[in-house]
Design a protein around this motif. Structure first.
Motif, short mmCIF file in Angstrom:
data_model
loop_
_atom_site.label_atom_id
_atom_site.label_comp_id
_atom_site.label_asym_id
_atom_site.label_seq_id
_atom_site.Cartn_x
_atom_site.Cartn_y
_atom_site.Cartn_z
N GLN A 36 -43.39 -6.26 42.53
CA GLN A 36 -42.71 -6.25 41.47
C GLN A 36 -41.41 -7.21 41.61
O GLN A 36 -40.60 -7.23 40.78
CB GLN A 36 -42.30 -5.10 41.10
CG GLN A 36 -43.28 -4.15 40.36
CD GLN A 36 -43.92 -4.36 39.40
OE1 GLN A 36 -43.33 -4.68 38.35
NE2 GLN A 36 -45.31 -4.37 39.27
N PHE A 78 -37.11 6.41 35.18
CA PHE A 78 -37.84 6.44 33.58
C PHE A 78 -39.16 6.30 33.89
O PHE A 78 -39.54 5.65 34.79
CB PHE A 78 -37.20 5.89 32.42
CG PHE A 78 -37.09 4.38 32.70
CD1 PHE A 78 -36.52 3.93 33.96
CD2 PHE A 78 -37.44 3.73 31.65
CE1 PHE A 78 -36.80 2.29 34.16
CE2 PHE A 78 -37.35 1.99 31.59
CZ PHE A 78 -37.21 1.52 32.79
N VAL A 126 -32.36 -2.84 41.54
CA VAL A 126 -33.51 -2.40 40.91
C VAL A 126 -34.68 -2.25 42.11
O VAL A 126 -35.30 -3.28 42.68
CB VAL A 126 -34.31 -3.42 39.95
CG1 VAL A 126 -35.57 -2.88 39.25
CG2 VAL A 126 -33.35 -3.80 38.94
N LEU A 131 -31.73 1.24 38.80
CA LEU A 131 -32.87 1.64 37.84
C LEU A 131 -34.10 1.10 38.26
O LEU A 131 -34.21 0.18 38.94
CB LEU A 131 -32.19 0.65 36.43
CG LEU A 131 -33.25 0.62 35.40
CD1 LEU A 131 -32.31 0.72 33.95
CD2 LEU A 131 -34.48 -0.27 35.50
N SER A 132 -35.14 2.11 37.90
CA SER A 132 -36.41 1.79 38.12
C SER A 132 -37.37 2.69 37.41
O SER A 132 -36.84 3.85 36.96
CB SER A 132 -36.82 1.86 39.66
OG SER A 132 -37.97 1.21 40.09
N GLY A 133 -38.57 2.18 37.32
CA GLY A 133 -39.39 2.79 36.17
C GLY A 133 -40.70 3.11 37.05
O GLY A 133 -41.25 2.01 37.97
N GLN A 161 -45.01 3.81 36.02
CA GLN A 161 -46.09 3.76 35.01
C GLN A 161 -46.94 5.16 34.80
O GLN A 161 -47.32 5.39 36.09
CB GLN A 161 -46.97 2.63 34.98
CG GLN A 161 -46.19 1.21 34.90
CD GLN A 161 -47.47 0.38 34.68
OE1 GLN A 161 -48.64 0.51 33.76
NE2 GLN A 161 -47.46 -0.91 35.50
N VAL A 199 -42.46 4.52 32.34
CA VAL A 199 -42.61 3.45 31.37
C VAL A 199 -44.03 3.46 30.66
O VAL A 199 -44.94 3.01 31.00
CB VAL A 199 -42.33 2.01 32.27
CG1 VAL A 199 -40.83 1.93 32.57
CG2 VAL A 199 -43.13 1.99 33.33
N TYR A 223 -45.32 -8.24 29.35
CA TYR A 223 -45.11 -7.33 30.24
C TYR A 223 -43.71 -7.54 30.78
O TYR A 223 -42.59 -6.85 30.94
CB TYR A 223 -46.15 -7.15 31.22
CG TYR A 223 -46.13 -5.96 32.06
CD1 TYR A 223 -46.93 -4.88 31.95
CD2 TYR A 223 -45.02 -5.87 33.30
CE1 TYR A 223 -46.72 -4.03 32.97
CE2 TYR A 223 -45.19 -4.94 34.24
CZ TYR A 223 -45.99 -3.80 33.87
OH TYR A 223 -45.76 -2.83 34.88
N VAL A 236 -38.17 -1.93 43.94
CA VAL A 236 -39.27 -2.07 43.44
C VAL A 236 -40.17 -2.37 44.74
O VAL A 236 -39.34 -2.91 45.71
CB VAL A 236 -39.61 -3.32 42.43
CG1 VAL A 236 -39.16 -2.88 40.84
CG2 VAL A 236 -38.71 -4.33 42.85
N HIS A 285 -45.43 0.50 29.20
CA HIS A 285 -46.09 -0.52 29.95
C HIS A 285 -47.32 -0.08 30.43
O HIS A 285 -48.32 -0.79 30.63
CB HIS A 285 -45.20 -0.62 31.54
CG HIS A 285 -43.95 -1.54 31.44
ND1 HIS A 285 -42.77 -1.20 31.23
CD2 HIS A 285 -44.04 -2.93 31.33
CE1 HIS A 285 -42.11 -2.39 31.19
NE2 HIS A 285 -42.54 -3.34 31.23
N MET A 289 -40.13 -5.27 30.77
CA MET A 289 -39.48 -4.78 31.87
C MET A 289 -37.71 -5.64 32.04
O MET A 289 -36.95 -4.70 32.41
CB MET A 289 -40.27 -5.42 33.07
CG MET A 289 -39.72 -4.75 34.54
SD MET A 289 -41.04 -4.62 35.66
CE MET A 289 -39.86 -4.82 37.27
N ASP A 295 -36.02 -3.64 29.79
CA ASP A 295 -35.66 -2.33 30.45
C ASP A 295 -34.45 -2.21 31.39
O ASP A 295 -33.64 -1.52 31.44
CB ASP A 295 -36.90 -1.90 31.35
CG ASP A 295 -38.05 -1.14 30.71
OD1 ASP A 295 -37.87 -0.67 29.79
OD2 ASP A 295 -39.04 -1.22 31.18
N ILE A 296 -34.34 -3.29 31.95
CA ILE A 296 -33.32 -3.61 33.07
C ILE A 296 -31.90 -3.91 32.58
O ILE A 296 -31.00 -3.39 32.80
CB ILE A 296 -33.83 -4.50 34.33
CG1 ILE A 296 -35.04 -4.09 34.77
CG2 ILE A 296 -32.66 -4.87 35.26
CD1 ILE A 296 -35.71 -4.82 36.03
N1 TRP Z 1 -43.51 -2.86 36.20
C1 TRP Z 1 -43.25 -1.62 37.24
C2 TRP Z 1 -44.35 -1.18 38.05
O1 TRP Z 1 -45.42 -1.41 37.73
C3 TRP Z 1 -42.74 -0.73 36.37
C4 TRP Z 1 -41.30 -1.04 35.37
C5 TRP Z 1 -41.39 -1.17 34.43
C6 TRP Z 1 -40.10 -1.03 36.11
N2 TRP Z 1 -39.99 -1.33 33.84
C7 TRP Z 1 -39.18 -1.27 34.99
C8 TRP Z 1 -39.50 -1.09 37.45
C9 TRP Z 1 -37.99 -1.67 35.33
C10 TRP Z 1 -38.44 -1.39 37.52
C11 TRP Z 1 -37.54 -1.60 36.50
O2 TRP Z 1 -44.21 -0.87 39.21
#
Ligand code: TRP
Length: 323
Positions: A147, A38, A141, A5-7, A9, A40, A125, A143, A43, A129, A132-133
């Protein structure tokens, strides 16, 4: 098969740094793993406080992912705020997170050091996050290094919760990409929206050419040998050229006789060609925002079904289900 999983912004137009550090890897993961990818937007709200802009960035980020090959039928792809369960979990986790843990966040401290007046949202924040995870029981994850600490905070929160209430959350591992360190921006610093040194994934031809020509190089004269290993132009070239051509170019650098202008011309052509098939798809999607919105709505529905049992379990354990 790991659950990954990763997001990302939607805080601006997505650029080559985003592509190589996050998007490309994620798109590859969908073939071998259970992928949760996804956008985010909650965020991004810590920095984007303009409704029209956040809306635009969110939809464009979705179009970028779809154009680049993310397939919502083979993964979970959604916009963070379309799964409101994450907010409920954020509050619950926040009540189980010490202020001290968040005060140690480098990312928070860095932002304050840069003169940003912190909002409550910026401070919490990492809790969002973590939600989210943990909501999706992710194992891995991916990143960037910046992160990694957020994933460690997530692990702390998960372990503590599991310790108090019994096994509830999978404890995730960060999957660190070193590639992110290798993607310099136009000025040679790490490519980042906040440095204003980005090359966007979908630039116009004219803009792309202009930007590539602006990549900073040293002033070694054409005939003299050049060092490929300290040259940000070469670092970008490596991302796009075929392996044998990279070696040839390395030879040209070391031998002298090749000017940076020539390298830039070739790099421009390579970038333009690389994204050509995606660009066509991107234009098609831009012409049909309703179809994109529909995909996102379906993605959210599919994702909520995964979120629901975890949130239900949590609410039961903490005493919010009282009837
Ligand atoms: N904080 C991450 C970034 O700025 C983005 C993010 C939000 C994220 N929720 C997450 C990354 C969950 C991995 C999993 O890059």
């Amino acid at each position: 098969m790991a659950r990954i999983l990763s997001g990302i912004q939607p805080s601006g137009t997505l650029h080559l740094g985003n592509y190589f550090a996050m998007m490309k890897r994620m798109i590859e993961f969908q073939n071998e793993h259970e992928l949760f990818c996804f956008i985010v937007n909650y965020h991004a709200m810590t920095t984007v406080q303009n409704g029209d802009l956040l809306r635009k960035n969110t939809l464009e980020a979705a179009m970028d992912f779809l154009a680049l090959g993310l397939d919502p039928d083979r993964c979970f792809f959604w916009v963070q705020s379309d799964v409101p369960e994450v907010m409920e979990l954020t509050w619950i986790l926040g009540c189980h997170t010490s202020v001290g843990l968040l005060e140690r966040s480098h990312s928070y401290k860095d932002k304050i050091a840069r003169g940003i007046t912190p909002s409550c949202g910026l401070f919490t924040y990492p809790v969002l996050m973590a939600a989210d995870i943990l909501l999706y029981q992710a194992d891995l994850v991916p990143v960037g290094r910046d992160q990694k600490q957020h994933v460690e905070i997530t692990r702390d929160i998960a372990l503590r919760f599991n310790g108090t209430y019994g096994e509830t959350f999978a404890v995730p591992e960060p999957l660190i990409s070193d590639e992110i360190a290798l993607i310099p921006g136009l000025d040679g610093q790490k490519m980042s929206k906040s440095y204003g040194n980005t090359i966007n994934i979908f630039e116009t031809e004219k803009e792309l050419k202009k930007k590539v020509m602006r990549i900073v190089t040293d002033s070694t004269p054409v005939e003299e040998p050049k060092n490929p290993d300290t040259c940000s132009l070469f670092a970008l070239y490596r991302l796009f050229a075929p392996a044998d051509r990279i070696e040839e170019m390395r030879g040209c650098y070391l031998a002298g006789g090749t000017g940076y202008g020539e390298v830039k011309k070739e790099l421009f052509g390579l970038i333009w060609e690389y994204f050509a098939p995606f660009r066509e798809k991107r234009e098609h999607l831009a012409g049909d925002p309703a179809a994109v919105a529909k995909k996102l709505a379906e993605g959210a529905e599919k994702t909520r079904a995964v979120a629901a049992p975890t949130l239900d379990d949590v609410k039961r354990k903490v005493g919010l289900r009282y009837r």
